[in-house]
Design a protein around this motif. Sequence first.
Motif, PDB file in Angstrom:
ATOM      1  N   CYS A  24      -2.833  13.243  72.621  1.00 48.02           N
ATOM      2  CA  CYS A  24      -1.987  12.236  73.264  1.00 48.02           C
ATOM      3  C   CYS A  24      -0.976  11.723  72.247  1.00 48.02           C
ATOM      4  O   CYS A  24      -1.344  11.364  71.123  1.00 48.02           O
ATOM      5  CB  CYS A  24      -2.832  11.083  73.801  1.00 48.02           C
ATOM      6  SG  CYS A  24      -1.859   9.777  74.593  1.00 48.02           S
ATOM      7  N   ILE A  25       0.293  11.705  72.640  1.00 46.89           N
ATOM      8  CA  ILE A  25       1.366  11.307  71.733  1.00 46.89           C
ATOM      9  C   ILE A  25       2.139  10.136  72.348  1.00 46.89           C
ATOM     10  O   ILE A  25       2.581  10.205  73.495  1.00 46.89           O
ATOM     11  CB  ILE A  25       2.331  12.477  71.451  1.00 46.89           C
ATOM     12  CG1 ILE A  25       1.567  13.657  70.837  1.00 46.89           C
ATOM     13  CG2 ILE A  25       3.457  12.032  70.516  1.00 46.89           C
ATOM     14  CD1 ILE A  25       2.429  14.879  70.603  1.00 46.89           C
TER      15      ILE A  25
ATOM     16  N   HIS B  41       9.469  16.338  65.895  1.00 46.99           N
ATOM     17  CA  HIS B  41       8.784  15.745  67.037  1.00 46.99           C
ATOM     18  C   HIS B  41       8.491  16.765  68.138  1.00 46.99           C
ATOM     19  O   HIS B  41       7.461  16.672  68.809  1.00 46.99           O
ATOM     20  CB  HIS B  41       9.606  14.582  67.593  1.00 46.99           C
ATOM     21  CG  HIS B  41       9.463  13.343  66.771  1.00 46.99           C
ATOM     22  ND1 HIS B  41       9.681  12.075  67.263  1.00 46.99           N
ATOM     23  CD2 HIS B  41       9.098  13.164  65.474  1.00 46.99           C
ATOM     24  CE1 HIS B  41       9.471  11.181  66.308  1.00 46.99           C
ATOM     25  NE2 HIS B  41       9.132  11.819  65.221  1.00 46.99           N
ATOM     26  N   ASP B  42       9.371  17.732  68.315  1.00 47.09           N
ATOM     27  CA  ASP B  42       9.132  18.699  69.376  1.00 47.09           C
ATOM     28  C   ASP B  42       8.037  19.696  69.006  1.00 47.09           C
ATOM     29  O   ASP B  42       7.617  20.500  69.842  1.00 47.09           O
ATOM     30  CB  ASP B  42      10.423  19.441  69.740  1.00 47.09           C
ATOM     31  CG  ASP B  42      11.031  20.161  68.537  1.00 47.09           C
ATOM     32  OD1 ASP B  42      10.484  20.041  67.422  1.00 47.09           O
ATOM     33  OD2 ASP B  42      12.064  20.844  68.726  1.00 47.09           O
ATOM     34  N   ARG B  43       7.533  19.626  67.754  1.00 52.50           N
ATOM     35  CA  ARG B  43       6.451  20.506  67.317  1.00 52.50           C
ATOM     36  C   ARG B  43       5.136  19.758  67.141  1.00 52.50           C
ATOM     37  O   ARG B  43       4.110  20.359  66.828  1.00 52.50           O
ATOM     38  CB  ARG B  43       6.819  21.180  65.989  1.00 52.50           C
ATOM     39  CG  ARG B  43       7.988  22.144  66.081  1.00 52.50           C
ATOM     40  CD  ARG B  43       8.218  22.877  64.752  1.00 52.50           C
ATOM     41  NE  ARG B  43       7.022  23.580  64.339  1.00 52.50           N
ATOM     42  CZ  ARG B  43       6.304  23.274  63.247  1.00 52.50           C
ATOM     43  NH1 ARG B  43       6.658  22.237  62.484  1.00 52.50           N
ATOM     44  NH2 ARG B  43       5.228  23.970  62.913  1.00 52.50           N
ATOM     45  N   LEU B  44       5.160  18.438  67.341  1.00 55.36           N
ATOM     46  CA  LEU B  44       3.955  17.649  67.107  1.00 55.36           C
ATOM     47  C   LEU B  44       2.801  18.066  68.006  1.00 55.36           C
ATOM     48  O   LEU B  44       1.657  18.174  67.561  1.00 55.36           O
ATOM     49  CB  LEU B  44       4.263  16.159  67.302  1.00 55.36           C
ATOM     50  CG  LEU B  44       4.938  15.439  66.135  1.00 55.36           C
ATOM     51  CD1 LEU B  44       5.299  14.009  66.523  1.00 55.36           C
ATOM     52  CD2 LEU B  44       4.034  15.443  64.905  1.00 55.36           C
ATOM     53  N   HIS B  45       3.089  18.279  69.287  1.00 52.72           N
ATOM     54  CA  HIS B  45       2.006  18.618  70.215  1.00 52.72           C
ATOM     55  C   HIS B  45       1.368  19.950  69.845  1.00 52.72           C
ATOM     56  O   HIS B  45       0.131  20.077  69.820  1.00 52.72           O
ATOM     57  CB  HIS B  45       2.526  18.665  71.649  1.00 52.72           C
ATOM     58  CG  HIS B  45       1.435  18.789  72.669  1.00 52.72           C
ATOM     59  ND1 HIS B  45       0.840  19.999  72.975  1.00 52.72           N
ATOM     60  CD2 HIS B  45       0.787  17.850  73.433  1.00 52.72           C
ATOM     61  CE1 HIS B  45      -0.093  19.810  73.882  1.00 52.72           C
ATOM     62  NE2 HIS B  45      -0.150  18.508  74.173  1.00 52.72           N
ATOM     63  N   ASP B  46       2.191  20.960  69.537  1.00 54.26           N
ATOM     64  CA  ASP B  46       1.641  22.265  69.164  1.00 54.26           C
ATOM     65  C   ASP B  46       0.845  22.162  67.863  1.00 54.26           C
ATOM     66  O   ASP B  46      -0.206  22.811  67.702  1.00 54.26           O
ATOM     67  CB  ASP B  46       2.763  23.284  69.005  1.00 54.26           C
ATOM     68  CG  ASP B  46       3.414  23.639  70.330  1.00 54.26           C
ATOM     69  OD1 ASP B  46       2.789  23.382  71.382  1.00 54.26           O
ATOM     70  OD2 ASP B  46       4.543  24.159  70.321  1.00 54.26           O
ATOM     71  N   HIS B  47       1.342  21.352  66.932  1.00 51.28           N
ATOM     72  CA  HIS B  47       0.634  21.177  65.659  1.00 51.28           C
ATOM     73  C   HIS B  47      -0.726  20.519  65.891  1.00 51.28           C
ATOM     74  O   HIS B  47      -1.744  20.956  65.331  1.00 51.28           O
ATOM     75  CB  HIS B  47       1.488  20.316  64.724  1.00 51.28           C
ATOM     76  CG  HIS B  47       0.942  20.206  63.336  1.00 51.28           C
ATOM     77  ND1 HIS B  47       0.981  21.241  62.426  1.00 51.28           N
ATOM     78  CD2 HIS B  47       0.329  19.162  62.684  1.00 51.28           C
ATOM     79  CE1 HIS B  47       0.427  20.858  61.289  1.00 51.28           C
ATOM     80  NE2 HIS B  47       0.027  19.598  61.419  1.00 51.28           N
ATOM     81  N   ALA B  48      -0.750  19.478  66.733  1.00 52.42           N
ATOM     82  CA  ALA B  48      -2.009  18.791  67.023  1.00 52.42           C
ATOM     83  C   ALA B  48      -2.973  19.707  67.761  1.00 52.42           C
ATOM     84  O   ALA B  48      -4.184  19.712  67.491  1.00 52.42           O
ATOM     85  CB  ALA B  48      -1.739  17.533  67.838  1.00 52.42           C
TER      86      ALA B  48
END
Length: 462
Positions: free
Chosen positions: A167-168, A117-124
């Motif tokens: 947006c998450i 989850h802490d990598r989701l934003h960077d991945h997106a």
Amino acid sequence: MEDNTMFGLVDCNNFFVSCERVFNPSLRSRPVVVLSNNDGCIIARSNEAKALGIAMGEPYFKARRKIKDGDVAVYSGNHVLYGDMSRRVMALLSQFAPEMEIYSIDEAFLHLDGIQHDRLHDHAAAIVKAVRRGTGIPVTIGIAPTKTLAKAAAYFGKHYPGYHSVCIIDDDTKRVKALMRLPIGEVWGVGRRYGQRLRDWGIETAWQFVNKTENWVRREMSVAGVRTWRELHGLPCIERDDNPERKSLCTSRSFAGRGICDLAALEEAVAGYAADSAARLRRQHSVCSSVTLYARTDRFNTDVPAHVIHSTACLQTPTNDTAEIVGHALTLLRRDYRQGFYYKKAGVTLWDITSETLAQADLFDPIDRIKQRSIMRTIDDINRKNGKDFIHLGTQSHQTGQHVRSDHRSRRYTTDLRDVITVFAGDDDRLRAAGSDICGNKQQPSHTTRDVNDLGQQGEKP
């Protein structure tokens, strides 16, 4: 909320308009609209065109004054270009997730299981950058534990620049805050009819909707409404298999001008529609048992003789073979065609659709179905790589698109060698001479020396 599954909804921003802007940077800050078949209605608008009050679905003739006053660029739907650009976007997206579901020409769901989850934003953010760099198309990504919430997240990612296209919604606090601000009409699964009914009951936001009891939703909106209600609560209910298999497929078009009187021209159009429907059958791994052909004269013009063709052929063996389906459609057309009538619209509908693995075979079938499927698979692969109808039947040879009004169509930059962009440098006279588009309207060429330099300064590929 469940936290072991996350879906990402990738949505191309103003996709048709963005495709036109990729190849014509002079449109970037200019209002742009794209028209439907026969240049009838407005089916896509840039944000600048929306600000002028141009409505989605508005007839082109009614919007002419606003278009002229707002200096709006007008384009006919260039669906060959849009389809190819969509294929390129989807090919890039497939590299960022173990599983992808293409929802529409400009949307896809990514299964983001296994990504912390802490990598989701960077991945997106990496996805947004890769698609923009690889295709020029801007995209927004909404990430959430359910597909309906992912669609809601994408809505906020589009409408609030502070999210920078990502947006998450990954906890209950964010979910509640989002639902309190999400208009009920923007909820995935709430159509126009249910949206109006919910507003009549005083439900204006998704938060007011989820605060209703499940029994109330089931009573007023049936099982589909309950599924949406649960998804908004963070409970995944929509899986790949939940999408109902189509029971029929229809491909139809209206013709420009008075219509088509010549049988040969009408055959070309009908053959194209039947071939398109057959290809769609194969994409969903289905077969059909009935083929319906219809064609009619202009029902709004009472000054000319009227005639309607509506005939159905029942097939002995279910099929998705192009030649078979086209053959049946043309047989019906030739039987019922009447000389002297101008047909304004025609279409082909396939009925009794079932999975190709469940189709009942005929013991005395004279056709080698295994060989037939192999041929169709090969043709589909070639057309997928080289462009639609690269291989086609002889009856389609004159391109059915010629019967559709398309006065403002841009070039097919990515699928036709004759339309590949030409870059001029250093000769002002040649630049001015190149500044006419396919419709004869004077404008800047798609790429001038200035355009290319500007793109390079912005760190993007020309």
